[in-house]
Every structure is written in structure tokens, then in C-alpha cells.
Design an enzyme around this catalytic site. Structure first.
Site, PDB file in Angstrom:
ATOM      1  N   PHE A   1      -8.449  19.415 -17.878  1.00 29.19           N
ATOM      2  CA  PHE A   1      -7.826  18.521 -18.805  1.00 29.19           C
ATOM      3  C   PHE A   1      -6.958  17.374 -18.384  1.00 29.19           C
ATOM      4  O   PHE A   1      -6.968  17.099 -16.891  1.00 29.19           O
ATOM      5  CB  PHE A   1      -6.907  19.545 -19.583  1.00 29.19           C
ATOM      6  CG  PHE A   1      -7.538  20.855 -20.223  1.00 29.19           C
ATOM      7  CD1 PHE A   1      -8.072  20.917 -21.409  1.00 29.19           C
ATOM      8  CD2 PHE A   1      -7.650  21.931 -19.612  1.00 29.19           C
ATOM      9  CE1 PHE A   1      -8.925  21.800 -21.968  1.00 29.19           C
ATOM     10  CE2 PHE A   1      -8.201  23.079 -19.994  1.00 29.19           C
ATOM     11  CZ  PHE A   1      -8.678  23.327 -21.144  1.00 29.19           C
TER      12      PHE A   1
ATOM     13  N   SER B   1     -13.570  26.014 -23.821  1.00 30.41           N
ATOM     14  CA  SER B   1     -12.055  25.955 -23.461  1.00 30.41           C
ATOM     15  C   SER B   1     -11.569  24.998 -24.041  1.00 30.41           C
ATOM     16  O   SER B   1     -11.576  23.788 -24.313  1.00 30.41           O
ATOM     17  CB  SER B   1     -11.928  25.871 -21.724  1.00 30.41           C
ATOM     18  OG  SER B   1     -12.610  26.852 -21.244  1.00 30.41           O
TER      19      SER B   1
ATOM     20  N   CYS C   1      -5.087  27.169 -21.343  1.00 34.13           N
ATOM     21  CA  CYS C   1      -6.434  27.250 -21.608  1.00 34.13           C
ATOM     22  C   CYS C   1      -6.834  28.340 -22.243  1.00 34.13           C
ATOM     23  O   CYS C   1      -6.629  29.547 -21.510  1.00 34.13           O
ATOM     24  CB  CYS C   1      -7.292  26.887 -20.149  1.00 34.13           C
ATOM     25  SG  CYS C   1      -8.996  26.806 -20.393  1.00 34.13           S
TER      26      CYS C   1
ATOM     27  N   THR D   1     -10.076  30.459 -24.667  1.00 31.55           N
ATOM     28  CA  THR D   1     -11.495  30.632 -24.762  1.00 31.55           C
ATOM     29  C   THR D   1     -11.641  30.562 -26.520  1.00 31.55           C
ATOM     30  O   THR D   1     -11.119  31.517 -27.048  1.00 31.55           O
ATOM     31  CB  THR D   1     -12.001  31.573 -24.256  1.00 31.55           C
ATOM     32  OG1 THR D   1     -12.061  31.291 -23.031  1.00 31.55           O
ATOM     33  CG2 THR D   1     -13.779  31.393 -24.507  1.00 31.55           C
TER      34      THR D   1
ATOM     35  N   ALA E   1      -4.432  37.512 -23.619  1.00 36.29           N
ATOM     36  CA  ALA E   1      -4.334  38.458 -23.103  1.00 36.29           C
ATOM     37  C   ALA E   1      -2.644  38.820 -22.443  1.00 36.29           C
ATOM     38  O   ALA E   1      -2.071  37.834 -22.768  1.00 36.29           O
ATOM     39  CB  ALA E   1      -5.223  38.737 -21.696  1.00 36.29           C
TER      40      ALA E   1
ATOM     41  N   HIS F   1      -3.382  26.337 -16.788  1.00 37.18           N
ATOM     42  CA  HIS F   1      -2.901  27.424 -16.133  1.00 37.18           C
ATOM     43  C   HIS F   1      -1.324  27.369 -15.996  1.00 37.18           C
ATOM     44  O   HIS F   1      -1.033  26.796 -15.071  1.00 37.18           O
ATOM     45  CB  HIS F   1      -3.344  27.775 -14.733  1.00 37.18           C
ATOM     46  CG  HIS F   1      -4.949  28.109 -14.768  1.00 37.18           C
ATOM     47  ND1 HIS F   1      -5.708  27.808 -13.698  1.00 37.18           N
ATOM     48  CD2 HIS F   1      -5.878  28.425 -15.798  1.00 37.18           C
ATOM     49  CE1 HIS F   1      -7.131  28.230 -14.088  1.00 37.18           C
ATOM     50  NE2 HIS F   1      -7.019  28.310 -15.172  1.00 37.18           N
TER      51      HIS F   1
ATOM     52  N   THR G   1       5.571  11.799 -17.050  1.00 42.48           N
ATOM     53  CA  THR G   1       5.975  11.325 -15.920  1.00 42.48           C
ATOM     54  C   THR G   1       7.366  11.675 -15.797  1.00 42.48           C
ATOM     55  O   THR G   1       8.121  11.624 -16.746  1.00 42.48           O
ATOM     56  CB  THR G   1       5.866   9.749 -15.794  1.00 42.48           C
ATOM     57  OG1 THR G   1       4.285   9.286 -15.978  1.00 42.48           O
ATOM     58  CG2 THR G   1       6.541   9.205 -14.497  1.00 42.48           C
TER      59      THR G   1
END
Length: 212
Positions: free
Chosen positions: A2, A40, A47, A49, A67, A105, A157
Site C-alpha cells: 500500500f 487485500s 491488511c 482479506t 485472527a 503489517h 511525515t
């Protein structure tokens, strides 16, 4: 992958499950015809699904499963019905890379320490806002002044760094097209450190081990 550039703000319409597995249904302006099953989508950082997609109004509703690992390492475990979340579709080859490389992640959870308006709201574009945040001690070394950081899925930033505290500045446009206009002090946000910083630190550690 991304870029951290938010393309829609979705709304959670239902949450089911427990701490082992939780399903969320999210309402979005995305065209359902453009979302493949298994696609995704970054949802305020993580991220996730798309496990189901259906048309709804002018947009769609899509379902995602989270999960135990995701629930434990992100703010997702606290999300409930009605919450608005930042959304981004995955990067396609040839797309403009306007933010920075983001994996979706999440590394940990940062806390907003303060929110400060830094320009007058009576100006032609409204007020810009500085957020000061505290990073987990293990992640603080990966955050550098003028470097990039991803917070709740948003590429930002880093303005200043002092110990485990760092600040980011959001212009009025960013506040209006993301959930950042709603964020307040003491709230947690999902933090993903810069991918390059993470691998540079890992490489440095590896060289140190070889030297020893």
C-alpha cells in the site's frame, strides 16, 4: 503493498466472533465490481482479506476476518459497530506511489499524547493540526525526524522526535478525508514503522553479529 494514501473512509456495520476470530462487515463507497474475493484492503492499518462482497447503495459492503494475532497486536479488537475506519485498496503495478511503501503489517500501538491546532481556523483552508504520539519503546528507534511513518493506515511525515515521543502534522485536507479529524489525546492508533528503517536496523544487527 500500500502507499498510506487513504481512498475512502468506511463504517463498520457489524462485528461478530470472539478473541480467536472476529468477522467485521464494512460499508464503503468502493464499487463492488472492482473488489475480487480475496482482495487485500488496508483497514486503518492492518491488511485484511475481503471474504465476502455485496453491493449496497452506491457502494458496497465487504466482510473481513481478523485472527487472534491481529486482534492482539492492533486496535482492531476494540472496534465496534458504527466506527469509521481509513481504507486503502492494494497498490497495482503502475500506480503512483504518492505516500511511502506500506505493508499493512502493524508493528504495534502508539498513543496520542496531545492534539494542537497550529494554524488559525479562520484562515482560508482551516486549521492544521499537530499530533504528538508515544511509540512503544521497542519501536521508537525506528522513527526518525523527516522520515515516514504509517498511523491508522495513513502515510505521514515525522516532524520531531524526542525519546519515545514523536509528532506529525496533518493539513486540513488530510483531516477531512481520513478519520484523523476525530482523533483525540489518549486514543490508541495502529503504528507501522518505515519498511526501510526496519531492514536497515536488521542489517546493522546482522553486521554487528558477524563482527563479533
Amino acid at each position: 503493498m500500500f502507499t498510506g494514501l487513504i481512498s475512502d473512509v468506511g463504517r463498520i456495520v457489524s462485528v461478530e466472533g470472539d478473541d480467536r476470530l472476529r468477522r467485521l462487515v464494512i460499508e464503503s463507497a468502493y464499487d463492488p465490481a472492482t473488489i475480487a474475493l480475496g482482495a487485500s484492503i488496508a483497514c486503518s492499518g492492518p491488511c485484511l482479506t475481503a471474504v465476502a462482497i455485496e453491493p449496497h447503495g452506491a457502494g458496497c459492503r465487504f466482510s473481513v476476518d481478523a485472527a487472534a494475532e491481529t486482534l492482539a497486536r492492533t486496535t482492531l479488537g476494540t472496534w465496534g459497530k458504527g466506527r469509521r475506519i481509513n481504507l486503502e485498496r492494494s497498490l497495482k503495478i503502475g500506480d503512483e506511489l504518492g505516500g511511502h511503501l506500506v505493508t499493512g503489517h502493524v508493528d504495534g500501538i502508539a498513543e496520542i499524547v496531545s492534539r494542537e491546532e497550529v494554524t488559525g481556523s479562520d484562515g482560508p483552508w482551516g486549521a492544521s493540526t499537530r499530533f504528538t504520539l508515544r511509540a512503544p519503546s521497542a519501536l521508537a528507534p525506528f522513527i526518525a525526524e523527516k522520515g515516514s511513518v504509517c498511523l491508522d493506515g495513513t502515510s505521514l511525515t515525522v516532524n520531531t522526535v524526542e525519546g519515545d515521543l514523536f509528532s506529525v502534522l496533518l493539513i486540513p485536507h488530510s483531516l477531512s478525508v481520513t478519520t484523523w479529524g476525530e482523533r483525540r489525546a489518549a486514543e490508541p492508533v495502529n503504528l507501522e514503522v518505515d519498511l526501510i528503517a526496519r531492514y536497515a536496523a536488521r542489517l546493522t544487527d546482522a553486521r554487528g553479529s558477524l563482527g563479533a
